[in-house]
Design a protein around this motif. Structure first.
Motif, PDB file in Angstrom:
ATOM      1  N   ILE A  21      -0.812   2.536 -11.671  1.00 24.54           N
ATOM      2  CA  ILE A  21      -2.082   2.162 -11.040  1.00 24.54           C
ATOM      3  C   ILE A  21      -1.672   1.373  -9.810  1.00 24.54           C
ATOM      4  CG2 ILE A  21      -4.188   0.798 -11.242  1.00 24.54           C
ATOM      5  CD1 ILE A  21      -4.256   1.581 -14.207  1.00 24.54           C
ATOM      6  N   ALA A  22      -2.102   1.836  -8.644  1.00 25.59           N
ATOM      7  CA  ALA A  22      -1.629   1.240  -7.396  1.00 25.59           C
ATOM      8  C   ALA A  22      -2.676   1.382  -6.302  1.00 25.59           C
ATOM      9  CB  ALA A  22      -0.331   1.922  -6.965  1.00 25.59           C
ATOM     10  N   THR A  23      -2.462   0.652  -5.220  1.00 26.00           N
ATOM     11  CA  THR A  23      -3.315   0.762  -4.042  1.00 26.00           C
ATOM     12  C   THR A  23      -2.713   1.822  -3.122  1.00 26.00           C
ATOM     13  OG1 THR A  23      -3.973  -1.539  -4.238  1.00 26.00           O
ATOM     14  CG2 THR A  23      -4.279  -0.510  -2.084  1.00 26.00           C
ATOM     15  N   ILE A  24      -3.541   2.785  -2.749  1.00 27.40           N
ATOM     16  CA  ILE A  24      -3.099   3.937  -1.949  1.00 27.40           C
ATOM     17  C   ILE A  24      -3.885   3.972  -0.640  1.00 27.40           C
ATOM     18  CG2 ILE A  24      -2.893   6.468  -1.919  1.00 27.40           C
ATOM     19  CD1 ILE A  24      -1.290   5.390  -4.192  1.00 27.40           C
ATOM     20  N   LYS A  25      -3.258   4.479   0.385  1.00 28.00           N
ATOM     21  CA  LYS A  25      -3.905   4.649   1.692  1.00 28.00           C
ATOM     22  C   LYS A  25      -4.813   5.886   1.602  1.00 28.00           C
ATOM     23  CE  LYS A  25      -2.566   4.768   6.538  1.00 28.00           C
ATOM     24  NZ  LYS A  25      -1.398   4.932   7.433  1.00 28.00           N
ATOM     25  N   ILE A  26      -6.026   5.675   1.108  1.00 30.35           N
ATOM     26  CA  ILE A  26      -6.976   6.760   0.823  1.00 30.35           C
ATOM     27  C   ILE A  26      -7.430   7.492   2.093  1.00 30.35           C
ATOM     28  CG2 ILE A  26      -8.987   5.222   0.836  1.00 30.35           C
ATOM     29  CD1 ILE A  26     -10.166   6.893  -1.463  1.00 30.35           C
ATOM     30  N   VAL A  73       0.854  -1.180   0.000  1.00 30.73           N
ATOM     31  CA  VAL A  73       0.000   0.000   0.000  1.00 30.73           C
ATOM     32  C   VAL A  73       0.895   1.236   0.000  1.00 30.73           C
ATOM     33  CG1 VAL A  73      -1.708   1.305   1.312  1.00 30.73           C
ATOM     34  CG2 VAL A  73      -1.855  -1.186   1.215  1.00 30.73           C
ATOM     35  N   LEU A  74       0.644   2.143  -0.940  1.00 27.79           N
ATOM     36  CA  LEU A  74       1.450   3.352  -1.048  1.00 27.79           C
ATOM     37  C   LEU A  74       0.809   4.506  -0.283  1.00 27.79           C
ATOM     38  CD1 LEU A  74       2.197   3.248  -4.895  1.00 27.79           C
ATOM     39  CD2 LEU A  74       3.578   2.314  -3.029  1.00 27.79           C
ATOM     40  N   THR A  75       1.642   5.425   0.159  1.00 28.09           N
ATOM     41  CA  THR A  75       1.128   6.673   0.717  1.00 28.09           C
ATOM     42  C   THR A  75       1.226   7.720  -0.397  1.00 28.09           C
ATOM     43  OG1 THR A  75       3.310   7.144   1.620  1.00 28.09           O
ATOM     44  CG2 THR A  75       1.689   6.187   3.126  1.00 28.09           C
ATOM     45  N   PHE A  76       0.584   8.848  -0.179  1.00 24.20           N
ATOM     46  CA  PHE A  76       0.514   9.869  -1.217  1.00 24.20           C
ATOM     47  C   PHE A  76       1.863  10.511  -1.506  1.00 24.20           C
ATOM     48  CE2 PHE A  76      -3.979   9.903   0.084  1.00 24.20           C
ATOM     49  CZ  PHE A  76      -4.563   9.852  -1.167  1.00 24.20           C
ATOM     50  N   LYS A  77       2.006  10.932  -2.764  1.00 27.53           N
ATOM     51  CA  LYS A  77       3.075  11.813  -3.214  1.00 27.53           C
ATOM     52  C   LYS A  77       2.359  12.958  -3.902  1.00 27.53           C
ATOM     53  CE  LYS A  77       6.478   8.221  -4.020  1.00 27.53           C
ATOM     54  NZ  LYS A  77       7.287   7.509  -4.985  1.00 27.53           N
ATOM     55  N   LYS A  78       3.054  14.060  -4.143  1.00 28.86           N
ATOM     56  CA  LYS A  78       2.433  15.157  -4.891  1.00 28.86           C
ATOM     57  C   LYS A  78       2.048  14.633  -6.265  1.00 28.86           C
ATOM     58  CE  LYS A  78       4.657  19.204  -2.962  1.00 28.86           C
ATOM     59  NZ  LYS A  78       5.484  20.381  -3.292  1.00 28.86           N
ATOM     60  N   GLY A  79       0.874  15.034  -6.719  1.00 31.93           N
ATOM     61  CA  GLY A  79       0.434  14.588  -8.034  1.00 31.93           C
ATOM     62  C   GLY A  79      -1.069  14.557  -8.146  1.00 31.93           C
ATOM     63  N   GLN A  80      -1.551  13.801  -9.139  1.00 32.32           N
ATOM     64  CA  GLN A  80      -2.969  13.697  -9.427  1.00 32.32           C
ATOM     65  C   GLN A  80      -3.403  12.240  -9.297  1.00 32.32           C
ATOM     66  OE1 GLN A  80      -3.268  15.341 -13.375  1.00 32.32           O
ATOM     67  NE2 GLN A  80      -3.087  17.430 -12.606  1.00 32.32           N
ATOM     68  N   TYR A  81      -4.621  12.067  -8.775  1.00 30.35           N
ATOM     69  CA  TYR A  81      -5.141  10.729  -8.496  1.00 30.35           C
ATOM     70  C   TYR A  81      -6.603  10.644  -8.868  1.00 30.35           C
ATOM     71  CZ  TYR A  81      -1.045  10.339  -5.418  1.00 30.35           C
ATOM     72  OH  TYR A  81       0.234  10.301  -4.923  1.00 30.35           O
ATOM     73  N   VAL A  82      -7.006   9.462  -9.335  1.00 28.64           N
ATOM     74  CA  VAL A  82      -8.424   9.117  -9.424  1.00 28.64           C
ATOM     75  C   VAL A  82      -8.544   7.734  -8.801  1.00 28.64           C
ATOM     76  CG1 VAL A  82     -10.421   8.599 -10.853  1.00 28.64           C
ATOM     77  CG2 VAL A  82      -8.869  10.403 -11.554  1.00 28.64           C
ATOM     78  N   PHE A  83      -9.309   7.652  -7.720  1.00 30.38           N
ATOM     79  CA  PHE A  83      -9.556   6.356  -7.081  1.00 30.38           C
ATOM     80  C   PHE A  83     -10.682   5.682  -7.835  1.00 30.38           C
ATOM     81  CE2 PHE A  83      -7.319   8.713  -3.898  1.00 30.38           C
ATOM     82  CZ  PHE A  83      -6.434   7.762  -3.405  1.00 30.38           C
ATOM     83  N   THR A  84     -10.423   4.460  -8.289  1.00 28.21           N
ATOM     84  CA  THR A  84     -11.372   3.812  -9.181  1.00 28.21           C
ATOM     85  C   THR A  84     -12.164   2.678  -8.539  1.00 28.21           C
ATOM     86  OG1 THR A  84      -9.579   2.417  -9.972  1.00 28.21           O
ATOM     87  CG2 THR A  84     -10.082   4.403 -11.265  1.00 28.21           C
ATOM     88  N   ASP A  85     -11.541   1.903  -7.657  1.00 33.30           N
ATOM     89  CA  ASP A  85     -12.271   0.788  -7.049  1.00 33.30           C
ATOM     90  C   ASP A  85     -11.467   0.167  -5.910  1.00 33.30           C
ATOM     91  OD1 ASP A  85     -10.323  -0.458  -8.591  1.00 33.30           O
ATOM     92  OD2 ASP A  85     -11.733  -1.479  -9.902  1.00 33.30           O
ATOM     93  N   SER A 139       3.413  13.483   9.363  1.00 30.38           N
ATOM     94  CA  SER A 139       2.540  12.386   9.823  1.00 30.38           C
ATOM     95  C   SER A 139       1.416  12.037   8.843  1.00 30.38           C
ATOM     96  CB  SER A 139       1.989  12.649  11.228  1.00 30.38           C
ATOM     97  OG  SER A 139       1.366  13.909  11.322  1.00 30.38           O
ATOM     98  N   ASN A 140       1.772  11.876   7.570  1.00 33.15           N
ATOM     99  CA  ASN A 140       0.895  11.376   6.503  1.00 33.15           C
ATOM    100  C   ASN A 140      -0.242  12.298   6.081  1.00 33.15           C
ATOM    101  OD1 ASN A 140       2.500   9.153   6.311  1.00 33.15           O
ATOM    102  ND2 ASN A 140       1.160   7.843   7.515  1.00 33.15           N
ATOM    103  N   GLY A 141      -0.348  13.480   6.643  1.00 35.51           N
ATOM    104  CA  GLY A 141      -1.386  14.406   6.205  1.00 35.51           C
ATOM    105  C   GLY A 141      -1.056  14.968   4.830  1.00 35.51           C
ATOM    106  N   VAL A 142      -2.077  15.385   4.084  1.00 33.70           N
ATOM    107  CA  VAL A 142      -1.895  15.952   2.749  1.00 33.70           C
ATOM    108  C   VAL A 142      -2.812  17.159   2.575  1.00 33.70           C
ATOM    109  CG1 VAL A 142      -1.252  13.751   1.681  1.00 33.70           C
ATOM    110  CG2 VAL A 142      -3.642  14.429   1.708  1.00 33.70           C
ATOM    111  N   THR A 143      -2.484  18.024   1.625  1.00 33.25           N
ATOM    112  CA  THR A 143      -3.378  19.105   1.216  1.00 33.25           C
ATOM    113  C   THR A 143      -3.842  18.739  -0.187  1.00 33.25           C
ATOM    114  OG1 THR A 143      -2.200  20.722   2.550  1.00 33.25           O
ATOM    115  CG2 THR A 143      -3.571  21.579   0.764  1.00 33.25           C
TER     116      THR A 143
END
Length: 169
Positions: free
Chosen positions: A56-61, A11-23, A122-126
């Protein structure tokens, strides 16, 4: 939706960029943790220095709605992300918290293109919503995984939602 007892190694954590969660929005119970986190499969375009990566990867949404995360609305107003969803009546119920987070993520995040603007400690994002058209603009110099290349080749078959007309809460 399934509940999994598994290590979070893939499971990946976020990096700067663009995402679309699909399923595959799923609840994950890491060993030794009292509270589960949520993951989902995403199409992502991340930026690192001067290069772009597509995958395409699994992210900690669930990091989108941490107390440390911030949501930027269309007017540029910053909102503490944990205030976006309806908290349960029983604040002590992990099950109710999880259900409310899942409901929020299904209604306001799944299939909506978003941009991660910055990463906090601590894993927070804007983050904020972006348009499907902006998400579908793939940088020319992108380093793409085979799964991302498959998405890019069939992009016209993908339908993403526009930001919700009625924002969260």
């Amino acid at each position: 939706m399934s509940s999994k007892d598994q290590p979070s190694a893939n499971v990946l954590t976020f990096k700067k960029g663009q995402y679309v969660f699909t399923d595959h929005l799923e609840e994950v119970h890491p060993e030794g943790a009292s509270v589960p986190f949520l993951t989902a499969k995403a199409i992502l375009i991340t930026a690192e220095e001067n290069s772009f990566k597509g995958d395409i990867a699994t992210i900690k949404i669930s990091d989108l709605i941490l107390k440390q995360s911030t949501f930027i609305d269309d007017n540029g107003k910053a909102v503490e992300a944990h205030k976006l969803y309806v908290w349960p009546r029983n604040l002590g119920s992990t099950k109710e918290w999880t259900a409310n987070k899942i409901e929020f993520l299904n209604e306001f995040v799944m299939n909506f293109p978003i941009a991660i603007i910055s990463l906090e400690e601590s894993n927070g994002v804007t983050w904020k919503y972006i348009t499907p058209e902006n998400f579908k603009k793939i940088p020319e110099s992108i380093e793409a995984s085979s799964s991302f290349q498959e998405y890019a080749a069939h992009q016209s078959e993908y339908f993403f939602l526009r930001r919700p007309l009625n924002g969260p809460k």
